[in-house]
Design a protein around this motif. Structure first.
Motif, PDB file in Angstrom:
ATOM      1  N   LEU A 166       0.832  -1.214   0.000  1.00 40.32           N
ATOM      2  CA  LEU A 166       0.000   0.000   0.000  1.00 40.32           C
ATOM      3  C   LEU A 166       0.865   1.263   0.000  1.00 40.32           C
ATOM      4  O   LEU A 166       0.573   2.226  -0.720  1.00 40.32           O
ATOM      5  CB  LEU A 166      -0.914  -0.019   1.226  1.00 40.32           C
ATOM      6  CG  LEU A 166      -1.784   1.238   1.442  1.00 40.32           C
ATOM      7  CD1 LEU A 166      -2.741   1.433   0.275  1.00 40.32           C
ATOM      8  CD2 LEU A 166      -2.547   1.138   2.763  1.00 40.32           C
ATOM      9  N   LEU A 167       1.932   1.246   0.789  1.00 40.29           N
ATOM     10  CA  LEU A 167       2.807   2.416   0.844  1.00 40.29           C
ATOM     11  C   LEU A 167       3.511   2.650  -0.491  1.00 40.29           C
ATOM     12  O   LEU A 167       3.758   3.800  -0.884  1.00 40.29           O
ATOM     13  CB  LEU A 167       3.830   2.251   1.967  1.00 40.29           C
ATOM     14  CG  LEU A 167       3.245   2.254   3.389  1.00 40.29           C
ATOM     15  CD1 LEU A 167       4.314   1.894   4.406  1.00 40.29           C
ATOM     16  CD2 LEU A 167       2.626   3.605   3.716  1.00 40.29           C
ATOM     17  N   LEU A 168       3.833   1.577  -1.198  1.00 37.48           N
ATOM     18  CA  LEU A 168       4.424   1.741  -2.536  1.00 37.48           C
ATOM     19  C   LEU A 168       3.407   2.338  -3.504  1.00 37.48           C
ATOM     20  O   LEU A 168       3.747   3.180  -4.354  1.00 37.48           O
ATOM     21  CB  LEU A 168       4.920   0.395  -3.056  1.00 37.48           C
ATOM     22  CG  LEU A 168       6.211  -0.131  -2.439  1.00 37.48           C
ATOM     23  CD1 LEU A 168       6.532  -1.514  -2.994  1.00 37.48           C
ATOM     24  CD2 LEU A 168       7.381   0.814  -2.705  1.00 37.48           C
ATOM     25  N   ILE A 169       2.163   1.906  -3.390  1.00 38.29           N
ATOM     26  CA  ILE A 169       1.113   2.465  -4.241  1.00 38.29           C
ATOM     27  C   ILE A 169       0.965   3.966  -3.988  1.00 38.29           C
ATOM     28  O   ILE A 169       0.734   4.759  -4.917  1.00 38.29           O
ATOM     29  CB  ILE A 169      -0.220   1.723  -3.993  1.00 38.29           C
ATOM     30  CG1 ILE A 169      -0.124   0.280  -4.490  1.00 38.29           C
ATOM     31  CG2 ILE A 169      -1.382   2.451  -4.679  1.00 38.29           C
ATOM     32  CD1 ILE A 169      -1.291  -0.587  -4.095  1.00 38.29           C
ATOM     33  N   LEU A 170       1.123   4.342  -2.709  1.00 40.15           N
ATOM     34  CA  LEU A 170       0.987   5.752  -2.321  1.00 40.15           C
ATOM     35  C   LEU A 170       2.344   6.462  -2.297  1.00 40.15           C
ATOM     36  O   LEU A 170       2.586   7.338  -1.473  1.00 40.15           O
ATOM     37  CB  LEU A 170       0.333   5.845  -0.940  1.00 40.15           C
ATOM     38  CG  LEU A 170      -1.094   5.293  -0.830  1.00 40.15           C
ATOM     39  CD1 LEU A 170      -1.565   5.312   0.614  1.00 40.15           C
ATOM     40  CD2 LEU A 170      -2.047   6.076  -1.724  1.00 40.15           C
ATOM     41  N   ARG A 171       3.227   6.084  -3.205  1.00 35.03           N
ATOM     42  CA  ARG A 171       4.578   6.649  -3.193  1.00 35.03           C
ATOM     43  C   ARG A 171       4.590   8.151  -3.472  1.00 35.03           C
ATOM     44  O   ARG A 171       5.568   8.835  -3.166  1.00 35.03           O
ATOM     45  CB  ARG A 171       5.467   5.924  -4.196  1.00 35.03           C
ATOM     46  CG  ARG A 171       4.978   5.950  -5.615  1.00 35.03           C
ATOM     47  CD  ARG A 171       5.853   5.066  -6.504  1.00 35.03           C
ATOM     48  NE  ARG A 171       5.358   4.992  -7.869  1.00 35.03           N
ATOM     49  CZ  ARG A 171       4.428   4.141  -8.283  1.00 35.03           C
ATOM     50  NH1 ARG A 171       3.877   3.305  -7.419  1.00 35.03           N
ATOM     51  NH2 ARG A 171       4.048   4.109  -9.541  1.00 35.03           N
ATOM     52  N   ASP A 172       3.525   8.666  -4.057  1.00 33.80           N
ATOM     53  CA  ASP A 172       3.440  10.108  -4.291  1.00 33.80           C
ATOM     54  C   ASP A 172       2.801  10.850  -3.122  1.00 33.80           C
ATOM     55  O   ASP A 172       2.662  12.076  -3.172  1.00 33.80           O
ATOM     56  CB  ASP A 172       2.630  10.381  -5.568  1.00 33.80           C
ATOM     57  CG  ASP A 172       3.328   9.865  -6.812  1.00 33.80           C
ATOM     58  OD1 ASP A 172       4.574   9.833  -6.814  1.00 33.80           O
ATOM     59  OD2 ASP A 172       2.632   9.482  -7.776  1.00 33.80           O
ATOM     60  N   ARG A 173       2.403  10.134  -2.094  1.00 36.76           N
ATOM     61  CA  ARG A 173       1.776  10.751  -0.916  1.00 36.76           C
ATOM     62  C   ARG A 173       2.600  10.393   0.324  1.00 36.76           C
ATOM     63  O   ARG A 173       2.094   9.839   1.292  1.00 36.76           O
ATOM     64  CB  ARG A 173       0.334  10.234  -0.766  1.00 36.76           C
ATOM     65  CG  ARG A 173      -0.550  10.432  -1.975  1.00 36.76           C
ATOM     66  CD  ARG A 173      -0.939  11.885  -2.170  1.00 36.76           C
ATOM     67  NE  ARG A 173      -1.722  12.379  -1.033  1.00 36.76           N
ATOM     68  CZ  ARG A 173      -3.034  12.201  -0.909  1.00 36.76           C
ATOM     69  NH1 ARG A 173      -3.719  11.555  -1.849  1.00 36.76           N
ATOM     70  NH2 ARG A 173      -3.672  12.700   0.135  1.00 36.76           N
ATOM     71  N   THR A 174       3.881  10.729   0.280  1.00 37.07           N
ATOM     72  CA  THR A 174       4.772  10.304   1.364  1.00 37.07           C
ATOM     73  C   THR A 174       4.429  10.938   2.703  1.00 37.07           C
ATOM     74  O   THR A 174       4.818  10.420   3.757  1.00 37.07           O
ATOM     75  CB  THR A 174       6.238  10.633   1.012  1.00 37.07           C
ATOM     76  OG1 THR A 174       6.348  12.030   0.723  1.00 37.07           O
ATOM     77  CG2 THR A 174       6.703   9.825  -0.185  1.00 37.07           C
ATOM     78  N   SER A 175       3.698  12.038   2.696  1.00 40.37           N
ATOM     79  CA  SER A 175       3.305  12.656   3.962  1.00 40.37           C
ATOM     80  C   SER A 175       2.380  11.758   4.768  1.00 40.37           C
ATOM     81  O   SER A 175       2.260  11.912   5.993  1.00 40.37           O
ATOM     82  CB  SER A 175       2.627  14.004   3.692  1.00 40.37           C
ATOM     83  OG  SER A 175       1.452  13.829   2.908  1.00 40.37           O
TER      84      SER A 175
END
Length: 524
Positions: A38-47
């Protein structure tokens, strides 16, 4: 012609419904891998990464606590992949030892995720700190929960891959140099581990730990099990940073970001110790007894090297690296002593060290934040800058020295008593001597870095990254305070933990319950 409905699958597969509670066995790994994806999917939302990881790790702690509760009340639990009957299906088998280690790993993983909110900047998050963290915890959890020895090798590979990524996070020259030393020694150890697994399969024709434990007792002197046990001891000893291959640890653990060092110090060497206990004590008890003298000598030398290294160091991170090594020697001493008491001492020390070493490296990070340096020579007057931080540090230093009333006191007592009962007074003497040397090392550290007035003005102090001294970070102080509170609680009220570790040691020295969980009908 037989129809699919007429085929009897009970001879090859588990046909009964899986009890809902059994899913707790695999949920820690599934959760960590799923969150990493999931964190890789959200790689553009690192915040969002930090808060997602923290939420998931709170759930991981609850799952591992529930698993420990189930195992403590019902005995070891087994779940087989694909529902194939063991030893053909890959088994996840959890006893008290594995459940305790998995819960401790989840706790320090959560503490590291909280501390990383203040230690890992946006660039580090973009480079994948939190996905690597979840992958690391997936590997560690899988190693503690698996009941298949090749699967143990696979989870070692998973945690090693993620640890390489965390080690070079930032791509500084010092980090690359430390990663090279770390990688070479661990790859050699992994190769020896894989050779040992292949040799084991050639002898037993199985990779299921319960099946191996049963067959090893039947083979007696008809198989070259001593060679096999020695190979596993060498491989796991290298991964645990035991003497004489301990030099990679202080050469690499001081190079990454401090929260990464904290994770490594708390978890990675303990996976090596866990594997050594699982294999030598549960699978090859006769061979462990034959190797006891060698393991005891390695334990004594590891403790001495660690204590002397801590005395000689001026960099807090490298000093704590030698404290990790000294602690590994204490755990090896428990393995050398064997018996329920020796193994109990090793398990208690491992659990204590997971929490303590993570906290100590967070102390180093806060000391550098407050004083602008990791050098004991350059630091000074830290108690003036933060009395609370100085108090927490002193508690952890006393716990690391094995002094009451903190958690480090109890494993030392158990190990010394076990050594004296076994007639190994020399090993008890080394445990006490190195505890005294560590006390001197920590006393020197506290006097120079905390009590002594600072010799260099605070404004000119610089961290390893060149940043000026700063105020305490609430994220790291919160994680540090929680870990310190746990160390104090275990020290003052040790009975619940000691009751569980005594049961874990009994299950390892007499694995009948473990075997019955994998083979309920006794048909290995």
């Amino acid at each position: 012609m037989a129809t699919p409905a007429s085929i009897d699958l009970s001879a090859a597969m588990i046909t009964a419904p899986v009890p809902p509670g059994n899913w707790l066995v695999v949920l820690p790994v599934v959760l960590c891998v799923g969150l990493g994806a999931l964190l890789l999917i959200l790689r553009d939302r690192t915040s969002l990464h930090g808060w997602i990881a923290i939420s998931g790790l709170v759930l991981l702690v609850l799952i591992d606590a529930g698993l420990l509760y189930r195992v403590a009340n019902e005995g070891p639990v087994t779940m087989v992949m694909g529902r194939w009957l063991p030893p053909f299906g890959i088994a996840f088998t959890v006893d008290l030892f594995g459940a305790l280690m998995a819960l401790a790993a989840a706790i320090v993983g959560l503490a590291a995720a909280v501390a990383a909110l203040g230690d890992i900047e946006d660039v580090g998050r973009r480079y994948g700190f939190y996905p690597f963290l979840m992958l690391l915890l997936a590997g560690v959890s899988g190693a503690f929960l698996t009941g298949d020895i090749f699967n143990l090798y696979v989870w070692f590979e998973v945690l090693l891959i993620s640890s390489f990524g965390l080690l070079i996070l930032g791509s500084e020259r010092e980090q690359i140099d430390g990663a090279l030393k770390y990688a070479v020694l661990n790859l050699i150890a992994t190769t020896i581990f894989l050779i040992a697994v292949g040799y084991l399969y050639a002898i037993f024709g199985t990779l299921n730990m319960a099946d191996i434990a049963a067959k090893a007792r039947q083979f007696g002197g008809t198989a070259p099990l001593m060679t096999l046990a020695a190979l596993f001891f060498i491989a796991f000893g290298m991964k645990a940073a035991a003497f004489p291959v301990n030099f990679w640890l202080p050469a690499s653990y001081h190079t990454p970001r401090i929260v990464v060092s904290a994770l490594f110090a708390g978890l990675l060497t303990k996976v090596g110790i866990y594997s050594m206990i699982r294999v030598l004590v549960m699978l090859f008890p006769v061979e462990r007894a034959e190797l006891a003298s060698l393991v005891g000598m390695v334990a004594g030398l590891t403790m001495i090297v660690g204590a002397l290294g801590a005395l000689s160091e001026t960099d807090m991170r490298r000093l704590f690296g030698y404290v990790v090594i000294s602690g590994i020697g204490n755990m090896l001493a428990g393995i050398a002593l064997g018996g329920a008491d020796g193994i109990d001492g090793a398990i208690v020390y491992a659990l204590h060290s997971i929490i303590l070493m993570t906290a100590l490296y967070l102390v180093a990070g806060e000391a550098a934040r407050l004083g602008g340096s990791y050098s004991v020579i350059e630091l000074g007057g830290l108690w003036r800058r933060s009395g609370w931080f100085a108090g927490l540090s002193l508690v952890l230093f006393l716990a690391a020295s094995g002094l009451p009333p903190f958690s480090g006191f109890w494993p030392k007592v158990i190990l010394v008593k076990a050594a004296l009962d076994a007639g190994s007074g020399w090993l008890a003497g080394i445990i006490l001597l190195t505890g005294f040397l560590n006390t001197i090392a920590f006393g020197r550290l506290f006097l120079l870095a905390y009590w002594r007035p600072r010799q260099i003005p605070v404004a000119t102090g610089q961290t390893h990254t060149g940043a000026a001294a700063q105020s305490p970070a609430w994220q790291e102080m919160g994680a540090l305070g929680a870990l310190t509170a746990l160390i104090i609680a275990v020290g003052l009220f040790p009975e619940p933990l000691l009751h569980l570790t005594e049961g874990a040691a009994r299950n390892l020295t007499d694995p009948a319950a473990y075997l019955a969980s994998v083979f309920p009908g006794g048909g290995q």
